[in-house]
Design an enzyme around this catalytic site. Structure first.
Site, PDB file in Angstrom:
ATOM      1  N   MET A   1      19.833  61.799  10.890  1.00 17.63           N
ATOM      2  CA  MET A   1      18.953  62.920  10.650  1.00 17.63           C
ATOM      3  C   MET A   1      19.922  63.836  11.741  1.00 17.63           C
ATOM      4  O   MET A   1      19.671  64.067  12.733  1.00 17.63           O
ATOM      5  CB  MET A   1      17.744  62.639  11.474  1.00 17.63           C
ATOM      6  CG  MET A   1      16.817  62.164  10.385  1.00 17.63           C
ATOM      7  SD  MET A   1      15.520  61.066  11.274  1.00 17.63           S
ATOM      8  CE  MET A   1      16.283  59.545  11.462  1.00 17.63           C
TER       9      MET A   1
ATOM     10  N   ASP B   1      18.221  54.872  12.784  1.00 13.41           N
ATOM     11  CA  ASP B   1      18.027  56.100  12.768  1.00 13.41           C
ATOM     12  C   ASP B   1      18.956  57.023  13.723  1.00 13.41           C
ATOM     13  O   ASP B   1      18.734  56.767  14.867  1.00 13.41           O
ATOM     14  CB  ASP B   1      16.477  56.400  13.143  1.00 13.41           C
ATOM     15  CG  ASP B   1      15.534  55.845  12.315  1.00 13.41           C
ATOM     16  OD1 ASP B   1      15.500  56.474  11.139  1.00 13.41           O
ATOM     17  OD2 ASP B   1      14.483  55.111  12.462  1.00 13.41           O
TER      18      ASP B   1
ATOM     19  N   SER C   1      13.028  49.239  11.093  1.00 12.31           N
ATOM     20  CA  SER C   1      14.018  50.510  12.120  1.00 12.31           C
ATOM     21  C   SER C   1      13.804  49.950  13.580  1.00 12.31           C
ATOM     22  O   SER C   1      12.702  49.529  13.733  1.00 12.31           O
ATOM     23  CB  SER C   1      12.828  51.629  11.812  1.00 12.31           C
ATOM     24  OG  SER C   1      13.534  52.452  12.983  1.00 12.31           O
TER      25      SER C   1
ATOM     26  N   HIS D   1      20.339  55.993   8.384  1.00 14.25           N
ATOM     27  CA  HIS D   1      19.549  57.400   8.090  1.00 14.25           C
ATOM     28  C   HIS D   1      19.861  58.446   8.900  1.00 14.25           C
ATOM     29  O   HIS D   1      19.576  58.385  10.308  1.00 14.25           O
ATOM     30  CB  HIS D   1      18.017  56.909   8.174  1.00 14.25           C
ATOM     31  CG  HIS D   1      17.212  58.196   7.864  1.00 14.25           C
ATOM     32  ND1 HIS D   1      15.669  58.051   8.288  1.00 14.25           N
ATOM     33  CD2 HIS D   1      17.431  59.233   7.424  1.00 14.25           C
ATOM     34  CE1 HIS D   1      15.325  59.140   8.083  1.00 14.25           C
ATOM     35  NE2 HIS D   1      16.055  60.053   7.719  1.00 14.25           N
TER      36      HIS D   1
ATOM     37  N   HIS E   1      17.323  49.184   9.562  1.00 14.51           N
ATOM     38  CA  HIS E   1      17.290  50.762   9.097  1.00 14.51           C
ATOM     39  C   HIS E   1      17.645  51.672  10.803  1.00 14.51           C
ATOM     40  O   HIS E   1      17.073  51.341  11.423  1.00 14.51           O
ATOM     41  CB  HIS E   1      15.835  51.255   8.810  1.00 14.51           C
ATOM     42  CG  HIS E   1      15.726  52.833   8.525  1.00 14.51           C
ATOM     43  ND1 HIS E   1      15.869  53.173   7.173  1.00 14.51           N
ATOM     44  CD2 HIS E   1      15.245  53.568   9.359  1.00 14.51           C
ATOM     45  CE1 HIS E   1      15.616  54.539   7.415  1.00 14.51           C
ATOM     46  NE2 HIS E   1      15.280  54.861   8.596  1.00 14.51           N
TER      47      HIS E   1
ATOM     48  N   GLY F   1       8.836  50.831  11.445  1.00 18.46           N
ATOM     49  CA  GLY F   1       9.546  50.940  12.761  1.00 18.46           C
ATOM     50  C   GLY F   1       8.263  50.268  13.808  1.00 18.46           C
ATOM     51  O   GLY F   1       8.393  49.149  14.056  1.00 18.46           O
ATOM     52  N   SER F   2       7.521  51.297  14.332  1.00 11.81           N
ATOM     53  CA  SER F   2       6.699  50.955  15.360  1.00 11.81           C
ATOM     54  C   SER F   2       5.913  49.846  15.243  1.00 11.81           C
ATOM     55  O   SER F   2       5.454  49.116  16.009  1.00 11.81           O
ATOM     56  CB  SER F   2       5.823  52.069  16.080  1.00 11.81           C
ATOM     57  OG  SER F   2       5.100  52.860  14.718  1.00 11.81           O
TER      58      SER F   2
ATOM     59  N   MET G   1      19.909  60.408  15.357  1.00 14.96           N
ATOM     60  CA  MET G   1      19.343  61.638  15.676  1.00 14.96           C
ATOM     61  C   MET G   1      20.378  62.674  16.414  1.00 14.96           C
ATOM     62  O   MET G   1      20.876  61.977  17.428  1.00 14.96           O
ATOM     63  CB  MET G   1      18.208  61.678  16.270  1.00 14.96           C
ATOM     64  CG  MET G   1      17.073  60.867  15.341  1.00 14.96           C
ATOM     65  SD  MET G   1      15.526  60.871  15.990  1.00 14.96           S
ATOM     66  CE  MET G   1      14.526  59.687  14.969  1.00 14.96           C
TER      67      MET G   1
ATOM     68  N   MET H   1      10.383  60.744   3.297  1.00 13.44           N
ATOM     69  CA  MET H   1       9.761  60.536   4.442  1.00 13.44           C
ATOM     70  C   MET H   1       8.341  60.834   4.471  1.00 13.44           C
ATOM     71  O   MET H   1       7.914  62.005   3.898  1.00 13.44           O
ATOM     72  CB  MET H   1      10.406  61.655   5.517  1.00 13.44           C
ATOM     73  CG  MET H   1      11.971  60.984   5.825  1.00 13.44           C
ATOM     74  SD  MET H   1      12.269  61.189   7.473  1.00 13.44           S
ATOM     75  CE  MET H   1      11.258  60.346   8.507  1.00 13.44           C
TER      76      MET H   1
ATOM     77  N   GLY I   1      12.042  62.453  13.311  1.00 12.86           N
ATOM     78  CA  GLY I   1      12.346  62.803  14.869  1.00 12.86           C
ATOM     79  C   GLY I   1      11.762  61.527  15.693  1.00 12.86           C
ATOM     80  O   GLY I   1      12.450  61.187  16.591  1.00 12.86           O
ATOM     81  N   PHE I   2      10.569  60.991  15.369  1.00  9.60           N
ATOM     82  CA  PHE I   2       9.814  59.952  16.243  1.00  9.60           C
ATOM     83  C   PHE I   2       9.206  58.913  15.467  1.00  9.60           C
ATOM     84  O   PHE I   2       8.764  59.189  14.364  1.00  9.60           O
ATOM     85  CB  PHE I   2       8.944  60.791  17.201  1.00  9.60           C
ATOM     86  CG  PHE I   2       9.556  62.016  17.672  1.00  9.60           C
ATOM     87  CD1 PHE I   2      10.005  61.481  19.178  1.00  9.60           C
ATOM     88  CD2 PHE I   2       9.760  63.257  17.550  1.00  9.60           C
ATOM     89  CE1 PHE I   2      10.683  62.574  19.973  1.00  9.60           C
ATOM     90  CE2 PHE I   2      10.304  64.230  18.130  1.00  9.60           C
ATOM     91  CZ  PHE I   2      10.754  63.915  19.369  1.00  9.60           C
ATOM     92  N   GLY I   3       9.178  57.824  15.837  1.00  3.69           N
ATOM     93  CA  GLY I   3       8.419  56.760  15.289  1.00  3.69           C
ATOM     94  C   GLY I   3       6.973  56.747  15.793  1.00  3.69           C
ATOM     95  O   GLY I   3       6.665  57.866  16.748  1.00  3.69           O
ATOM     96  N   GLY I   4       6.030  55.877  15.238  1.00  6.24           N
ATOM     97  CA  GLY I   4       4.632  55.974  15.596  1.00  6.24           C
ATOM     98  C   GLY I   4       3.919  57.034  15.264  1.00  6.24           C
ATOM     99  O   GLY I   4       2.524  57.309  15.672  1.00  6.24           O
TER     100      GLY I   4
ATOM    101  N   ASP J   1       9.787  56.120   4.307  1.00  2.00           N
ATOM    102  CA  ASP J   1      10.062  56.113   5.934  1.00  2.00           C
ATOM    103  C   ASP J   1       9.145  56.910   6.641  1.00  2.00           C
ATOM    104  O   ASP J   1       8.842  57.902   6.341  1.00  2.00           O
ATOM    105  CB  ASP J   1      11.255  56.366   5.967  1.00  2.00           C
ATOM    106  CG  ASP J   1      11.967  56.256   7.493  1.00  2.00           C
ATOM    107  OD1 ASP J   1      11.093  55.742   8.236  1.00  2.00           O
ATOM    108  OD2 ASP J   1      13.024  56.606   7.950  1.00  2.00           O
ATOM    109  N   GLY J   2       8.182  56.065   7.501  1.00  2.00           N
ATOM    110  CA  GLY J   2       7.261  56.850   8.186  1.00  2.00           C
ATOM    111  C   GLY J   2       6.161  56.322   8.268  1.00  2.00           C
ATOM    112  O   GLY J   2       5.415  56.593   7.142  1.00  2.00           O
ATOM    113  N   GLY J   3       5.499  55.806   9.235  1.00  2.00           N
ATOM    114  CA  GLY J   3       3.998  55.485   9.238  1.00  2.00           C
ATOM    115  C   GLY J   3       3.633  54.216   8.180  1.00  2.00           C
ATOM    116  O   GLY J   3       2.412  53.925   7.853  1.00  2.00           O
TER     117      GLY J   3
HETATM  118  C1  DX5 Z   1      11.353  58.918  12.019  1.00  2.00           C
HETATM  119  C2  DX5 Z   1      12.460  57.651  11.428  1.00  2.00           C
HETATM  120  C3  DX5 Z   1      11.824  56.466  11.195  1.00  2.00           C
HETATM  121  C4  DX5 Z   1      10.786  55.790  12.144  1.00  2.00           C
HETATM  122  C5  DX5 Z   1       9.740  55.137  11.466  1.00  2.00           C
HETATM  123  O1  DX5 Z   1      12.283  59.710  12.178  1.00  2.00           O
HETATM  124  O2  DX5 Z   1      13.066  58.367  10.582  1.00  2.00           O
HETATM  125  O3  DX5 Z   1      12.728  55.319  10.565  1.00  2.00           O
HETATM  126  O4  DX5 Z   1      11.424  54.846  12.956  1.00  2.00           O
HETATM  127  O5  DX5 Z   1       8.988  54.501  12.363  1.00  2.00           O
HETATM  128  P1  DX5 Z   1       7.585  54.435  12.088  1.00  2.00           P
HETATM  129  O6  DX5 Z   1       7.350  53.260  11.214  1.00  2.00           O
HETATM  130  O7  DX5 Z   1       6.771  54.256  13.377  1.00  2.00           O
HETATM  131  O8  DX5 Z   1       6.822  55.802  11.631  1.00  2.00           O
HETATM  132 ZN    ZN Z   2      14.282  56.393   9.441  1.00  2.00          ZN
END
Ligand code: DX5
Ligand code: ZN
Length: 330
Positions: free
Chosen positions: A71, A38, A11, A69, A36, A201-202, A40, A140, A145-148, A179-181
């Site tokens: 959103m 994202d 991502s 993806h 990937h 992602g992060s 939004m 998810m 909404g946010f990475g990290g 997806d996520g964390g």
């Molecule tokens: C969050 C995104 C994810 C995000 C994942 O809304 O859909 O794809 O980039 O980032 P990490 O891996 O940091 O959770």
């Molecule tokens: Zn995503």
């Protein structure tokens, strides 16, 4: 292509947004299997990112597949733009307030993979009306909404393995994405729940970290989880590996391919060798390795029958001029 089963989608949400072209190039060079993306809209989620025009511009920068993806509240309104931008798969959220089926159908009509994503609190049962149209279920494990953010372990344990049930009609090629964390802490657990694609992602964009090593670690940990959780300690078969099911003359090979395809098994038909001495060229029927046991069970008799037909035809064929000449030369 990576060995093993799990695939990593990078991502770019937490990459340097001022230099996304560099980010996708770096992810590809570091061994990511997919990008990937994202998207939004500041409405479905409280954040804004980029849209189809950015994706189109990035498409030229790498050859690896693009998973979008979305959103956004109105994917139906923009879907053609995302298809035109060159997304290989498009996943949008089941929680939206507009009809879902027409958008899934539009994605299929364009020959791409279609998926639905679930917020952490949305039950898998929300997918029920669409299950026949799904190639991808995206679970998810953070609020979109946010990475990290931190990985929601309970959501993964509840939903990732169970999500397979919604792509069961796709004997091969259906995918569960998580997806996520996802990072080296959580990869083993989601791998042990048979996740096919891990969105990272992060964890990839940490200054001073070797991205390639991170990707290899996540993939290897996911495969370990699968191997020890679900595969009786045996190494996982790569989901994209193919094996030769049969090697037959062209007409028989193509009718076998049709039968397999109509039974839901993906087939690759390749021209093999075997044109020696003027014989009819052999065609090789390749199928996904993971489908082999099922294919042999269902089509075992048919395979034997085709092999006999091919052998009988071979025996009955008069030697060609070329073959006859070679024989008299001896
Ligand atoms: C969050 C995104 C994810 C995000 C994942 O809304 O859909 O794809 O980039 O980032 P990490 O891996 O940091 O959770
Ligand atoms: Zn995503």
């Amino acid at each position: 292509m990576a060995a093993g089963r799990a695939r990593v989608a990078a991502s770019i949400l937490d990459a340097d947004l001022g230099n996304l072209a560099h980010a996708v190039g770096r992810a590809e060079r570091s061994g990511a299997d997919r990008i990937h993306l994202d998207v939004m809209d500041g409405h479905f989620v409280p954040n804004l990112t980029f849209g189809a025009r950015t994706i189109r511009a990035l498409r030229r920068r790498t050859r690896i597949p693009f998973d979008a993806h979305l959103m956004i509240s109105e994917p139906g309104r923009y879907i053609d733009e995302f298809l035109d931008a060159g997304c290989d798969s498009i996943t949008f959220h089941v929680e939206i307030d507009e009809p879902i089926e027409p958008t899934l159908r539009r994605i299929h009509a364009a020959g791409r993979m279609a998926g639905l994503a679930l917020r952490p609190a949305t039950p898998l049962a929300a997918l029920e009306p669409y299950r026949a149209l799904l190639d991808i279920v995206l679970v998810m494990t953070v609020e979109p909404g946010f990475g990290g953010q931190s990985f929601m372990r309970d959501v993964a344990t509840d939903k990732v393995l169970a999500a397979r049930g919604y792509i069961g009609h796709r004997l091969h090629g259906g995918e569960v994405h998580v997806d996520g964390g996802i990072n080296r802490e959580s990869a083993e657990l989601v791998g042990g729940q048979a996740a096919d694609v891990l969105v990272v992602g992060s964890a990839l964009w940490v200054r001073g970290h070797d991205m390639g090593r991170e990707i290899r670690l996540v993939r290897a940990l996911a495969d370990e989880g699968y191997q020890y959780g679900l595969n009786a300690g045996l190494p996982p078969t790569p989901r994209d590996a193919m094996i030769t099911l049969a090697s037959l003359p062209r007409s028989l090979a193509s009718s076998l391919a049709d039968e397999l395809e109509s039974g839901g098994i993906a087939v690759l038909l390749l021209r093999g060798d075997g044109a020696r001495d003027g014989d009819e060229p052999e065609f090789v029927v390749l199928i996904p390795t993971a489908a082999e046991p099922m294919a042999r069970e269902r089509y075992g008799d048919r395979l034997a029958e085709l092999a006999e037909t091919a052998a009988a035809a071979q025996a009955a064929r008069p030697p060609t001029a070329f073959a006859a000449r070679r024989r008299t030369d001896r």
